[in-house]
Design a protein around this motif. Sequence first.
Motif, PDB file in Angstrom:
ATOM      1  N   GLY A  37     123.461  66.641  46.705  1.00 23.48           N
ATOM      2  CA  GLY A  37     123.711  64.933  47.406  1.00 23.48           C
ATOM      3  C   GLY A  37     122.388  64.766  48.036  1.00 23.48           C
ATOM      4  O   GLY A  37     123.185  63.966  49.241  1.00 23.48           O
ATOM      5  N   GLU A  38     121.503  65.654  48.072  1.00 21.17           N
ATOM      6  CA  GLU A  38     120.050  64.934  48.628  1.00 21.17           C
ATOM      7  C   GLU A  38     119.401  63.639  48.429  1.00 21.17           C
ATOM      8  O   GLU A  38     118.546  63.130  49.563  1.00 21.17           O
ATOM      9  CB  GLU A  38     119.287  66.583  48.665  1.00 21.17           C
ATOM     10  CG  GLU A  38     120.118  67.355  49.884  1.00 21.17           C
ATOM     11  CD  GLU A  38     118.887  68.219  49.626  1.00 21.17           C
ATOM     12  OE1 GLU A  38     118.138  68.082  48.457  1.00 21.17           O
ATOM     13  OE2 GLU A  38     119.585  69.558  50.517  1.00 21.17           O
ATOM     14  N   THR A  39     119.677  62.995  47.466  1.00 26.74           N
ATOM     15  CA  THR A  39     118.860  61.969  46.607  1.00 26.74           C
ATOM     16  C   THR A  39     119.347  60.892  46.256  1.00 26.74           C
ATOM     17  O   THR A  39     119.256  59.835  46.115  1.00 26.74           O
ATOM     18  CB  THR A  39     117.479  61.703  45.496  1.00 26.74           C
ATOM     19  OG1 THR A  39     118.495  62.539  45.032  1.00 26.74           O
ATOM     20  CG2 THR A  39     116.733  63.299  45.868  1.00 26.74           C
ATOM     21  N   TYR A  40     120.997  60.757  46.194  1.00 28.20           N
ATOM     22  CA  TYR A  40     121.829  60.103  45.155  1.00 28.20           C
ATOM     23  C   TYR A  40     123.027  59.449  45.941  1.00 28.20           C
ATOM     24  O   TYR A  40     123.374  60.374  46.886  1.00 28.20           O
ATOM     25  CB  TYR A  40     121.243  60.314  43.568  1.00 28.20           C
ATOM     26  CG  TYR A  40     120.491  60.252  42.701  1.00 28.20           C
ATOM     27  CD1 TYR A  40     120.709  58.865  42.614  1.00 28.20           C
ATOM     28  CD2 TYR A  40     120.155  61.035  42.030  1.00 28.20           C
ATOM     29  CE1 TYR A  40     119.591  58.430  41.218  1.00 28.20           C
ATOM     30  CE2 TYR A  40     118.950  60.366  41.653  1.00 28.20           C
ATOM     31  CZ  TYR A  40     118.633  59.621  41.106  1.00 28.20           C
ATOM     32  OH  TYR A  40     118.054  59.202  40.565  1.00 28.20           O
ATOM     33  N   CYS A  41     123.315  58.102  45.607  1.00 29.76           N
ATOM     34  CA  CYS A  41     124.754  58.129  46.236  1.00 29.76           C
ATOM     35  C   CYS A  41     125.685  58.235  45.164  1.00 29.76           C
ATOM     36  O   CYS A  41     126.453  57.421  44.809  1.00 29.76           O
ATOM     37  CB  CYS A  41     124.497  56.666  46.957  1.00 29.76           C
ATOM     38  SG  CYS A  41     123.192  56.622  48.226  1.00 29.76           S
ATOM     39  N   ILE A  42     125.903  59.414  45.147  1.00 30.08           N
ATOM     40  CA  ILE A  42     126.778  60.256  43.831  1.00 30.08           C
ATOM     41  C   ILE A  42     127.495  61.441  44.689  1.00 30.08           C
ATOM     42  O   ILE A  42     127.466  62.235  45.851  1.00 30.08           O
ATOM     43  CB  ILE A  42     126.254  60.410  43.139  1.00 30.08           C
ATOM     44  CG1 ILE A  42     125.288  59.240  42.310  1.00 30.08           C
ATOM     45  CG2 ILE A  42     127.446  61.221  41.820  1.00 30.08           C
ATOM     46  CD1 ILE A  42     125.904  58.768  41.338  1.00 30.08           C
ATOM     47  N   VAL A  73     109.623  47.355  51.068  1.00 20.47           N
ATOM     48  CA  VAL A  73     109.745  45.982  51.568  1.00 20.47           C
ATOM     49  C   VAL A  73     111.299  46.425  52.851  1.00 20.47           C
ATOM     50  O   VAL A  73     111.770  45.266  53.181  1.00 20.47           O
ATOM     51  CB  VAL A  73     109.954  45.181  50.971  1.00 20.47           C
ATOM     52  CG1 VAL A  73     108.724  45.153  49.875  1.00 20.47           C
ATOM     53  CG2 VAL A  73     111.332  45.351  49.636  1.00 20.47           C
ATOM     54  N   GLY A  74     111.528  47.456  52.884  1.00 16.35           N
ATOM     55  CA  GLY A  74     113.221  47.483  53.622  1.00 16.35           C
ATOM     56  C   GLY A  74     113.134  49.208  53.849  1.00 16.35           C
ATOM     57  O   GLY A  74     113.212  49.850  52.954  1.00 16.35           O
ATOM     58  N   ARG A  75     114.208  48.765  55.619  1.00 20.53           N
ATOM     59  CA  ARG A  75     114.084  49.958  55.984  1.00 20.53           C
ATOM     60  C   ARG A  75     116.097  50.218  56.083  1.00 20.53           C
ATOM     61  O   ARG A  75     116.111  48.910  56.802  1.00 20.53           O
ATOM     62  CB  ARG A  75     113.685  50.744  57.200  1.00 20.53           C
ATOM     63  CG  ARG A  75     113.775  51.389  57.730  1.00 20.53           C
ATOM     64  CD  ARG A  75     113.196  52.434  58.733  1.00 20.53           C
ATOM     65  NE  ARG A  75     111.971  52.391  57.498  1.00 20.53           N
ATOM     66  CZ  ARG A  75     111.925  54.155  57.858  1.00 20.53           C
ATOM     67  NH1 ARG A  75     111.798  54.862  57.391  1.00 20.53           N
ATOM     68  NH2 ARG A  75     110.258  54.493  56.569  1.00 20.53           N
ATOM     69  N   LEU A  76     116.988  51.358  55.909  1.00 21.75           N
ATOM     70  CA  LEU A  76     118.462  50.295  55.850  1.00 21.75           C
ATOM     71  C   LEU A  76     118.307  52.050  57.134  1.00 21.75           C
ATOM     72  O   LEU A  76     118.480  53.345  56.837  1.00 21.75           O
ATOM     73  CB  LEU A  76     119.400  50.677  55.282  1.00 21.75           C
ATOM     74  CG  LEU A  76     119.152  49.608  53.305  1.00 21.75           C
ATOM     75  CD1 LEU A  76     119.618  50.087  52.135  1.00 21.75           C
ATOM     76  CD2 LEU A  76     118.808  48.524  53.789  1.00 21.75           C
ATOM     77  N   PRO A  77     118.159  52.005  58.260  1.00 19.66           N
ATOM     78  CA  PRO A  77     118.379  52.817  59.578  1.00 19.66           C
ATOM     79  C   PRO A  77     119.947  53.875  59.241  1.00 19.66           C
ATOM     80  O   PRO A  77     121.437  53.242  59.260  1.00 19.66           O
ATOM     81  CB  PRO A  77     118.184  51.969  61.221  1.00 19.66           C
ATOM     82  CG  PRO A  77     117.621  50.690  60.677  1.00 19.66           C
ATOM     83  CD  PRO A  77     118.382  50.906  58.821  1.00 19.66           C
ATOM     84  N   GLY A  78     119.668  55.061  58.967  1.00 19.63           N
ATOM     85  CA  GLY A  78     120.408  55.888  59.039  1.00 19.63           C
ATOM     86  C   GLY A  78     122.014  55.022  57.684  1.00 19.63           C
ATOM     87  O   GLY A  78     122.661  55.658  58.245  1.00 19.63           O
ATOM     88  N   ALA A  79     121.375  54.901  57.028  1.00 23.30           N
ATOM     89  CA  ALA A  79     122.287  54.449  55.702  1.00 23.30           C
ATOM     90  C   ALA A  79     122.531  55.621  54.692  1.00 23.30           C
ATOM     91  O   ALA A  79     123.673  55.504  53.538  1.00 23.30           O
ATOM     92  CB  ALA A  79     121.617  53.616  54.981  1.00 23.30           C
ATOM     93  N   PHE A  80     122.269  56.913  55.219  1.00 24.37           N
ATOM     94  CA  PHE A  80     122.629  58.583  53.511  1.00 24.37           C
ATOM     95  C   PHE A  80     122.661  59.242  54.820  1.00 24.37           C
ATOM     96  O   PHE A  80     122.076  59.692  55.696  1.00 24.37           O
ATOM     97  CB  PHE A  80     121.736  58.517  53.074  1.00 24.37           C
ATOM     98  CG  PHE A  80     121.111  59.174  52.013  1.00 24.37           C
ATOM     99  CD1 PHE A  80     122.225  59.217  51.032  1.00 24.37           C
ATOM    100  CD2 PHE A  80     121.045  60.642  52.195  1.00 24.37           C
ATOM    101  CE1 PHE A  80     122.178  60.066  49.842  1.00 24.37           C
ATOM    102  CE2 PHE A  80     121.041  61.549  50.944  1.00 24.37           C
ATOM    103  CZ  PHE A  80     121.848  61.613  49.820  1.00 24.37           C
ATOM    104  N   LEU A  81     123.247  59.282  54.401  1.00 23.05           N
ATOM    105  CA  LEU A  81     124.675  60.664  54.940  1.00 23.05           C
ATOM    106  C   LEU A  81     123.433  62.136  54.600  1.00 23.05           C
ATOM    107  O   LEU A  81     123.992  62.438  53.432  1.00 23.05           O
ATOM    108  CB  LEU A  81     125.741  61.369  54.627  1.00 23.05           C
ATOM    109  CG  LEU A  81     126.100  62.053  56.293  1.00 23.05           C
ATOM    110  CD1 LEU A  81     125.718  63.128  57.350  1.00 23.05           C
ATOM    111  CD2 LEU A  81     127.593  61.767  56.107  1.00 23.05           C
ATOM    112  N   HIS A  82     122.737  62.483  54.997  1.00 23.13           N
ATOM    113  CA  HIS A  82     122.300  63.879  54.559  1.00 23.13           C
ATOM    114  C   HIS A  82     122.597  64.935  54.766  1.00 23.13           C
ATOM    115  O   HIS A  82     123.417  65.158  55.697  1.00 23.13           O
ATOM    116  CB  HIS A  82     120.710  63.795  54.271  1.00 23.13           C
ATOM    117  CG  HIS A  82     119.704  64.855  53.664  1.00 23.13           C
ATOM    118  ND1 HIS A  82     119.580  66.575  54.013  1.00 23.13           N
ATOM    119  CD2 HIS A  82     118.848  64.729  53.064  1.00 23.13           C
ATOM    120  CE1 HIS A  82     119.325  67.006  52.991  1.00 23.13           C
ATOM    121  NE2 HIS A  82     117.806  65.829  52.346  1.00 23.13           N
ATOM    122  N   PRO A  83     123.079  66.329  53.317  1.00 20.35           N
ATOM    123  CA  PRO A  83     124.036  66.843  53.999  1.00 20.35           C
ATOM    124  C   PRO A  83     123.880  67.873  54.957  1.00 20.35           C
ATOM    125  O   PRO A  83     124.052  68.806  55.463  1.00 20.35           O
ATOM    126  CB  PRO A  83     124.183  68.281  52.561  1.00 20.35           C
ATOM    127  CG  PRO A  83     122.532  67.369  51.859  1.00 20.35           C
ATOM    128  CD  PRO A  83     122.631  65.729  52.161  1.00 20.35           C
TER     129      PRO A  83
END
Length: 169
Positions: free
Chosen positions: A32-37, A143-153
């Motif tokens: 759960g560290e790299t994909y939105c799966i 080209v872009g940064r989405l702040p806090g967009a992924f919940l890393h375990p």
Amino acid sequence: MSEGPRGVVIRPATCDDHDAIWTILEPVYRAGETYCIPTDITRDEALADWFAAPFSAFVAEVDGRVLGASHVGRNRPGPASHVANASFATHPDARGKGIAKAMVAHAKDWARDQGFRAMQFNFVVSTNADAVHSWEKAGFQIVGRLPGAFLHPSQGYVDALVMYQDLTA
């Protein structure tokens, strides 16, 4: 079929590759560290997603052993259909063997051959330093940064990056 660095052969994936691809994808998805799966995705769900249109699936082999999986296809339909997208995963035994480098080179060549003008990675987890480094080395720019967009375990909310490369240059 194309041959990349150090004997890496990239070829279209088939149903016969499902076990090998799942062996590669399962630990990546479970971590759960790299994909939105979802980390509890089933084998059948994961393979259906990996092989789903509009993507074409490929495997990377060394000495006949599947050590990498990729899929490449249209990022979005309609007026954005000239931009490709791709995903990559490598077997833990494949570190440092040129698998990722060969797969991204193949994906870019395949995309150009299909008439795509650019390639975009929509959601590269910023803490995935190996991937960010590899894609930058392959010519992609952040080209872009989405702040806090992924919940890393383990690291909590981390940024996701949008990476892009013009394939016409």
